[in-house]
Design a protein around this motif. Sequence first.
Motif: not given
Length: 113
Positions: A28-32, A58-62, A76-81
């Motif tokens: 799939x798409x890369x996490x940007x 919505x945030x996987x890592x900071x 997070x994969x498949x979520x966005x902000x």
Amino acid sequence: MIRSFSCTFLALFAGLLILATPDLVLAGEPVRPTVVHVDEMCGGCVKKVHRRFDDDEKIGRVNCNVDEKTVTFYPVKEKSFTARYLWVEMDEIGKTPIKLVGPEGTFSSKPGK
């Protein structure tokens, strides 16, 4: 024997490094990520940022970088902000961005809706 072990070790290390790279998604798409630049960053600022965003669904890592005065957010994969969401949230904790760079573009003022 030692050379074979070294090659095997390097191959395993390279594989682990690839799997640990946050910008890479195997399918799939890369996490940007979105990078927020702020005026100042210290240990207290890092704690404040983590308190606000560590439990955000919505945030996987900071990642906070004190030297570069940046905060990098990985969704997070498949979520966005949105860029606006991050800008407003950072502003509310007293870390008003001076620049935000992400999938929606580069901003030096609060993004519109």
